[in-house]
Design a protein around this motif. Sequence first.
Motif, PDB file in Angstrom:
ATOM      1  N   GLY A  98      26.294  -4.496  44.442  1.00 14.25           N
ATOM      2  CA  GLY A  98      27.280  -5.578  44.449  1.00 14.25           C
ATOM      3  C   GLY A  98      28.405  -5.404  43.448  1.00 14.25           C
ATOM      4  O   GLY A  98      28.261  -4.701  42.444  1.00 14.25           O
ATOM      5  N   LEU A  99      29.512  -6.055  43.736  1.00 14.45           N
ATOM      6  CA  LEU A  99      30.646  -6.104  42.825  1.00 14.45           C
ATOM      7  C   LEU A  99      30.269  -6.980  41.621  1.00 14.45           C
ATOM      8  O   LEU A  99      29.365  -7.796  41.735  1.00 14.45           O
ATOM      9  N   PRO A 100      30.984  -6.898  40.500  1.00 19.78           N
ATOM     10  CA  PRO A 100      32.065  -5.969  40.198  1.00 19.78           C
ATOM     11  C   PRO A 100      31.562  -4.552  39.892  1.00 19.78           C
ATOM     12  O   PRO A 100      30.373  -4.350  39.672  1.00 19.78           O
ATOM     13  N   LEU A 101      32.494  -3.609  39.896  1.00 23.28           N
ATOM     14  CA  LEU A 101      32.192  -2.220  39.583  1.00 23.28           C
ATOM     15  C   LEU A 101      32.751  -1.883  38.204  1.00 23.28           C
ATOM     16  O   LEU A 101      33.795  -2.408  37.810  1.00 23.28           O
TER      17      LEU A 101
ATOM     18  N   VAL B  98      22.841   8.043  41.590  1.00 27.69           N
ATOM     19  CA  VAL B  98      21.518   7.431  41.473  1.00 27.69           C
ATOM     20  C   VAL B  98      21.539   6.081  42.179  1.00 27.69           C
ATOM     21  O   VAL B  98      22.604   5.497  42.377  1.00 27.69           O
ATOM     22  N   GLY B  99      20.366   5.612  42.580  1.00 27.91           N
ATOM     23  CA  GLY B  99      20.259   4.322  43.254  1.00 27.91           C
ATOM     24  C   GLY B  99      20.359   4.471  44.756  1.00 27.91           C
ATOM     25  O   GLY B  99      19.750   5.364  45.348  1.00 27.91           O
ATOM     26  N   GLU B 100      21.138   3.605  45.357  1.00 29.06           N
ATOM     27  CA  GLU B 100      21.288   3.538  46.818  1.00 29.06           C
ATOM     28  C   GLU B 100      22.346   4.564  47.237  1.00 29.06           C
ATOM     29  O   GLU B 100      23.495   4.230  47.510  1.00 29.06           O
ATOM     30  N   THR B 101      21.942   5.846  47.299  1.00 33.37           N
ATOM     31  CA  THR B 101      22.928   6.941  47.333  1.00 33.37           C
ATOM     32  C   THR B 101      23.380   7.347  48.726  1.00 33.37           C
ATOM     33  O   THR B 101      24.387   8.027  48.867  1.00 33.37           O
TER      34      THR B 101
ATOM     35  N   PHE C 240      33.194   8.179  36.025  1.00 31.69           N
ATOM     36  CA  PHE C 240      31.943   7.428  36.184  1.00 31.69           C
ATOM     37  C   PHE C 240      32.226   6.112  36.896  1.00 31.69           C
ATOM     38  O   PHE C 240      33.205   5.432  36.572  1.00 31.69           O
ATOM     39  N   MET C 241      31.357   5.755  37.834  1.00 26.54           N
ATOM     40  CA  MET C 241      31.472   4.426  38.436  1.00 26.54           C
ATOM     41  C   MET C 241      30.071   3.879  38.688  1.00 26.54           C
ATOM     42  O   MET C 241      29.185   4.609  39.111  1.00 26.54           O
ATOM     43  N   SER C 242      29.899   2.587  38.402  1.00 29.69           N
ATOM     44  CA  SER C 242      28.598   1.953  38.639  1.00 29.69           C
ATOM     45  C   SER C 242      28.810   0.546  39.148  1.00 29.69           C
ATOM     46  O   SER C 242      29.829  -0.079  38.864  1.00 29.69           O
ATOM     47  N   ASP C 243      27.840   0.066  39.923  1.00 30.67           N
ATOM     48  CA  ASP C 243      27.894  -1.341  40.332  1.00 30.67           C
ATOM     49  C   ASP C 243      27.180  -2.163  39.258  1.00 30.67           C
ATOM     50  O   ASP C 243      26.804  -1.624  38.202  1.00 30.67           O
TER      51      ASP C 243
ATOM     52  N   MET D 110      18.376  -2.795  43.627  1.00 27.22           N
ATOM     53  CA  MET D 110      18.854  -1.414  43.664  1.00 27.22           C
ATOM     54  C   MET D 110      20.165  -1.322  42.890  1.00 27.22           C
ATOM     55  O   MET D 110      20.529  -2.238  42.166  1.00 27.22           O
ATOM     56  N   THR D 111      20.880  -0.275  43.082  1.00 28.10           N
ATOM     57  CA  THR D 111      21.993   0.092  42.224  1.00 28.10           C
ATOM     58  C   THR D 111      22.750   1.192  42.935  1.00 28.10           C
ATOM     59  O   THR D 111      22.216   1.851  43.795  1.00 28.10           O
ATOM     60  N   TYR D 112      23.995   1.394  42.555  1.00 30.74           N
ATOM     61  CA  TYR D 112      24.665   2.627  42.960  1.00 30.74           C
ATOM     62  C   TYR D 112      25.551   3.088  41.818  1.00 30.74           C
ATOM     63  O   TYR D 112      26.411   2.329  41.364  1.00 30.74           O
TER      64      TYR D 112
END
Lengths: 244, 244
Positions: free
Chosen positions: B192-195, B150-153, B15-18, B1-3
């Motif tokens: 998961g990190l990093p972001l 999007v992802g694990e929201t 904008f921020m993403s894992d 998954m993703t966030y």
Amino acid sequence: MTYCVGLTIDRGLVFMSDTRTNAGIDSISTFRKMHVWEEPGERVIVLMSAGNLATTQSVVSILDERNKAVNERSPSLFEMPSMYQTARLVGNVVKEVIASSAPVGQSADSYFNASFILGGQIRGTEPRLFMIYPEGNFIESSEDTPFFQVGETKYGKPIIVRSYDKAMSFAESVKLLLVSFDSTLKSNLSVGLPLDLLFYEKDSFKVGFRKRIGQDDAYYRTVSDGWSNALKQALKALPDFPEN
Amino acid sequence: MTYCVGLTIDRGLVFMSDTRTNAGIDSISTFRKMHVWEEPGERVIVLMSAGNLATTQSVVSILDERNKAVNERSPSLFEMPSMYQTARLVGNVVKEVIASSAPVGQSADSYFNASFILGGQIRGTEPRLFMIYPEGNFIESSEDTPFFQVGETKYGKPIIVRSYDKAMSFAESVKLLLVSFDSTLKSNLSVGLPLDLLFYEKDSFKVGFRKRIGQDDAYYRTVSDGWSNALKQALKALPDFPEN
């Protein structure tokens, strides 16, 4: 969807469930998802359900022995010597009901699925909390995993993970659960008021407190508004991101 | 998954993403999910992705024109006159890639699916933010819905819903997003990190700030620990449930 939480604390067990059932977005109803069997001085059993309403109602009806004439009913739920055996009984009923609803052939799938949280205490044993899967098997809570959620669990999980403490009082645990439910209610239309609350005090062998909490409940309003403000303040109090 | 979260504020876009990708629980990798195209003074385009990694990497590679020889590449992404047309271009690429990966026959389904958040600004137009679906169609953010996830929201949504304010500064918005990501990281192993963090200042037509935030980042630690404590304090400050 649904949201139900069962929590074990030192002082006993706390249960909270919502009441919204929906078949599509335009068919919304209110149904009780918390079912209680009480034999004062002897046992208290609480069952909360998420999933297909026909399935969960069937399970409860069979446990109540509503397939028998009224005067012939003596639910075997009241004859189980331990919560573990109660969980096995419920698990078997769940499995049967889902199997009997499943479409004929290989296409059987999850449409009739349901999950349950079962908790309570029987004289001579400790209070116990179980999560029962559609397959009829189940897991029991432990020190490491002292609570179970079913239904729309994600929105309300972070606050429980962060703030649960097994030494908390009933009043504190209700506050925690209301915050968790309020976050879920604000994020997902398929979870709705009123909420059913029950707490069971260890070794009391009777229902300790039971209440239906609606939109107009003064304490719910205090928690909901207070929590929004508290979160904003808490966020404000953290240092801003240092851009350089 | 993703966030991933894209946020519009008065001052621009954040904008921020894992970076976690997993194929099963035992195959975990780190991949960048935030892709940036910059033509200083002219346009900045940011694309974040959730879903099948082969699909999302294909989409980015095609947008980069990596199917051409290096000296023949002139990505049409840099020729679009508006963000709306950029979104259409990306949507068409997404649709093509998913269609070409889908198994032959009627069983085509969601295995190759991916969703995207696209944001940026092109000289002569306003900053825009879009969410692009696997089908290639898309929606645009508005005053009423100023952010996309999007992802694990679910875990990280309640805090954004409650605390978003379009007048917030970049520093405040990063704080809000870090809290939202921290709640998600604490609840779900597939994020998961990093972001990756990027903010774009309105009418600057260049990337304003870009940073990778890891486990050891001092500010992340401050927010993560501070937020846990702040939540506990906030919960404590609310009145307990009145049992009578």
